[in-house]
Motif scaffolding. Sequence first.
Motif, PDB file in Angstrom:
ATOM      1  N   TYR A 181       0.816  -1.213   0.000  1.00  7.14           N
ATOM      2  CA  TYR A 181       0.000   0.000   0.000  1.00  7.14           C
ATOM      3  C   TYR A 181       0.848   1.260   0.000  1.00  7.14           C
ATOM      4  CZ  TYR A 181      -4.657  -1.929  -0.022  1.00  7.14           C
ATOM      5  OH  TYR A 181      -5.828  -2.535  -0.426  1.00  7.14           O
ATOM      6  N   HIS A 182       2.060   1.180   0.509  1.00  4.88           N
ATOM      7  CA  HIS A 182       2.952   2.332   0.372  1.00  4.88           C
ATOM      8  C   HIS A 182       3.442   2.465  -1.064  1.00  4.88           C
ATOM      9  CE1 HIS A 182       6.043   5.283   0.788  1.00  4.88           C
ATOM     10  NE2 HIS A 182       6.943   4.418   0.349  1.00  4.88           N
ATOM     11  N   ASP A 183       3.976   1.380  -1.622  1.00  2.23           N
ATOM     12  CA  ASP A 183       4.571   1.461  -2.956  1.00  2.23           C
ATOM     13  C   ASP A 183       3.538   1.731  -4.044  1.00  2.23           C
ATOM     14  OD1 ASP A 183       7.144   1.013  -2.023  1.00  2.23           O
ATOM     15  OD2 ASP A 183       7.013  -1.160  -2.250  1.00  2.23           O
ATOM     16  N   ARG A 184       2.353   1.150  -3.909  1.00  2.30           N
ATOM     17  CA  ARG A 184       1.344   1.316  -4.957  1.00  2.30           C
ATOM     18  C   ARG A 184       0.517   2.588  -4.775  1.00  2.30           C
ATOM     19  NH1 ARG A 184      -0.631  -1.879  -8.882  1.00  2.30           N
ATOM     20  NH2 ARG A 184       0.534  -3.686  -8.143  1.00  2.30           N
ATOM     21  N   TYR A 185       0.228   2.953  -3.522  1.00  3.63           N
ATOM     22  CA  TYR A 185      -0.699   4.053  -3.271  1.00  3.63           C
ATOM     23  C   TYR A 185      -0.093   5.208  -2.474  1.00  3.63           C
ATOM     24  CZ  TYR A 185      -3.918   0.309  -4.565  1.00  3.63           C
ATOM     25  OH  TYR A 185      -4.547  -0.728  -5.215  1.00  3.63           O
ATOM     26  N   SER A 186       1.209   5.136  -2.147  1.00  2.00           N
ATOM     27  CA  SER A 186       1.920   6.199  -1.424  1.00  2.00           C
ATOM     28  C   SER A 186       1.376   6.427  -0.022  1.00  2.00           C
ATOM     29  CB  SER A 186       1.882   7.518  -2.212  1.00  2.00           C
ATOM     30  OG  SER A 186       2.501   7.348  -3.475  1.00  2.00           O
ATOM     31  N   LEU A 187       0.764   5.409   0.563  1.00  2.00           N
ATOM     32  CA  LEU A 187       0.304   5.487   1.946  1.00  2.00           C
ATOM     33  C   LEU A 187       1.499   5.322   2.878  1.00  2.00           C
ATOM     34  CD1 LEU A 187      -2.420   5.569   3.602  1.00  2.00           C
ATOM     35  CD2 LEU A 187      -2.292   3.071   3.630  1.00  2.00           C
ATOM     36  N   ASP A 188       1.649   6.199   3.858  1.00  2.00           N
ATOM     37  CA  ASP A 188       2.672   5.998   4.879  1.00  2.00           C
ATOM     38  C   ASP A 188       2.223   4.866   5.798  1.00  2.00           C
ATOM     39  OD1 ASP A 188       4.443   8.012   4.080  1.00  2.00           O
ATOM     40  OD2 ASP A 188       3.395   9.542   5.245  1.00  2.00           O
ATOM     41  N   VAL A 189       3.058   3.839   5.935  1.00  3.44           N
ATOM     42  CA  VAL A 189       2.721   2.691   6.781  1.00  3.44           C
ATOM     43  C   VAL A 189       3.923   2.379   7.663  1.00  3.44           C
ATOM     44  CG1 VAL A 189       1.985   0.294   6.891  1.00  3.44           C
ATOM     45  CG2 VAL A 189       1.169   1.753   5.023  1.00  3.44           C
ATOM     46  N   ILE A 190       3.714   2.431   8.964  1.00  2.50           N
ATOM     47  CA  ILE A 190       4.770   2.095   9.918  1.00  2.50           C
ATOM     48  C   ILE A 190       4.322   0.862  10.690  1.00  2.50           C
ATOM     49  CG2 ILE A 190       6.205   2.912  11.809  1.00  2.50           C
ATOM     50  CD1 ILE A 190       4.125   5.445   9.966  1.00  2.50           C
ATOM     51  N   CYS A 191       5.129  -0.192  10.607  1.00  3.68           N
ATOM     52  CA  CYS A 191       4.820  -1.464  11.254  1.00  3.68           C
ATOM     53  C   CYS A 191       5.640  -1.572  12.532  1.00  3.68           C
ATOM     54  CB  CYS A 191       5.150  -2.633  10.327  1.00  3.68           C
ATOM     55  SG  CYS A 191       4.300  -2.552   8.732  1.00  3.68           S
ATOM     56  N   LEU A 192       4.970  -1.729  13.658  1.00  4.78           N
ATOM     57  CA  LEU A 192       5.647  -1.812  14.952  1.00  4.78           C
ATOM     58  C   LEU A 192       5.710  -3.266  15.399  1.00  4.78           C
ATOM     59  CD1 LEU A 192       3.876   1.140  16.817  1.00  4.78           C
ATOM     60  CD2 LEU A 192       5.869   1.224  15.294  1.00  4.78           C
ATOM     61  N   ARG A 193       6.911  -3.827  15.413  1.00  2.00           N
ATOM     62  CA  ARG A 193       7.088  -5.191  15.911  1.00  2.00           C
ATOM     63  C   ARG A 193       7.146  -5.134  17.442  1.00  2.00           C
ATOM     64  NH1 ARG A 193      11.386  -7.841  11.512  1.00  2.00           N
ATOM     65  NH2 ARG A 193       9.801  -8.213   9.886  1.00  2.00           N
ATOM     66  N   ILE A 194       5.966  -5.155  18.034  1.00  2.00           N
ATOM     67  CA  ILE A 194       5.833  -4.935  19.470  1.00  2.00           C
ATOM     68  C   ILE A 194       6.332  -6.145  20.245  1.00  2.00           C
ATOM     69  CG2 ILE A 194       4.140  -4.569  21.318  1.00  2.00           C
ATOM     70  CD1 ILE A 194       2.472  -2.986  19.252  1.00  2.00           C
ATOM     71  N   GLY A 195       7.021  -5.878  21.334  1.00  4.79           N
ATOM     72  CA  GLY A 195       7.494  -6.939  22.204  1.00  4.79           C
ATOM     73  C   GLY A 195       6.397  -7.373  23.163  1.00  4.79           C
ATOM     74  N   SER A 196       6.425  -6.897  24.397  1.00  2.96           N
ATOM     75  CA  SER A 196       5.471  -7.301  25.430  1.00  2.96           C
ATOM     76  C   SER A 196       4.971  -6.043  26.126  1.00  2.96           C
ATOM     77  CB  SER A 196       6.149  -8.219  26.450  1.00  2.96           C
ATOM     78  OG  SER A 196       6.825  -9.282  25.802  1.00  2.96           O
TER      79      SER A 196
END
Length: 276
Positions: A156-171
């Motif tokens: 969705y970022h590459d195709r639609y320029s949406l900013d997407v931040i993925c948080l690999r949350i711990g605990s």
Amino acid sequence: MAHVTTQQLLITGAAGRVGTLMRPRLARPGRLLRLLDIAPLPAPGAGEAVETLQASVTDLDAMREACAGVDAVIHLGGLSTERPWEQILDTNINGSYTVLEAARRAGVPRVVFASSNHAVGFHPADQGEAADYLFPRPDTFYGVSKVAGEALGSLYHDRYSLDVICLRIGSCFERPLNARMLATWLAPDDCARLLEAVLAAPEPGFKVVWGISANTRAWWSLAQARALGYRPQCDAEQFATELGDMVGEFDHRYLGGPFCSPELDAPKGEAEQEAS
């Protein structure tokens, strides 16, 4: 470049553990929190700038309506532990697609996706600090759903320029519950700081970020998170004495800890039960 101002914020999964912890911590003067969950949500308190919506993240029409007029979406909604494949597929994977697609259609510029350390859970824990963007190695169907969510975010970022931040949350708990969390703890106050940082970062594009506090025993890099403006202030080490060494064999071997244990094998879904 000036930081982004987030005046209207949609939070999915707002009745869950992390959503409940974040509700008071993300409240700001002049900010409207639109809280969505399939479960009932507490009514707004006096003076609380909150809207509550009861809907599923798999309902595209409901999500489009929920996204209308918001500046960003924090997508916490979904199943938070291992479940049969068909449940993970519908709620977590299709739900993440639906949220991103609804945000795109509604013109929302930014989505923060609650990924998980379980996207990389089967990486050995003895290979030094886990780098940002560590290649996926999920430990469960749940972990697979987080990998899929990250992949959708990239698309969705590459195709639609949406900013997407993925948080690999711990605990993310009020306090660490066991010795493993001395490494993986994300204090609720730090979770809010991390969310504020990624919401305010100018033009982040697509990012994958570890979500932990400044733990003395941390396994994972915070370089990308700090580059986005995150300044953690908590350290799980203050709980070390009371927690002792309550760590199982699988906690030592893999980043995913007990999620890598054979005991957490996915329960059979209906189709599998009928075939067995």
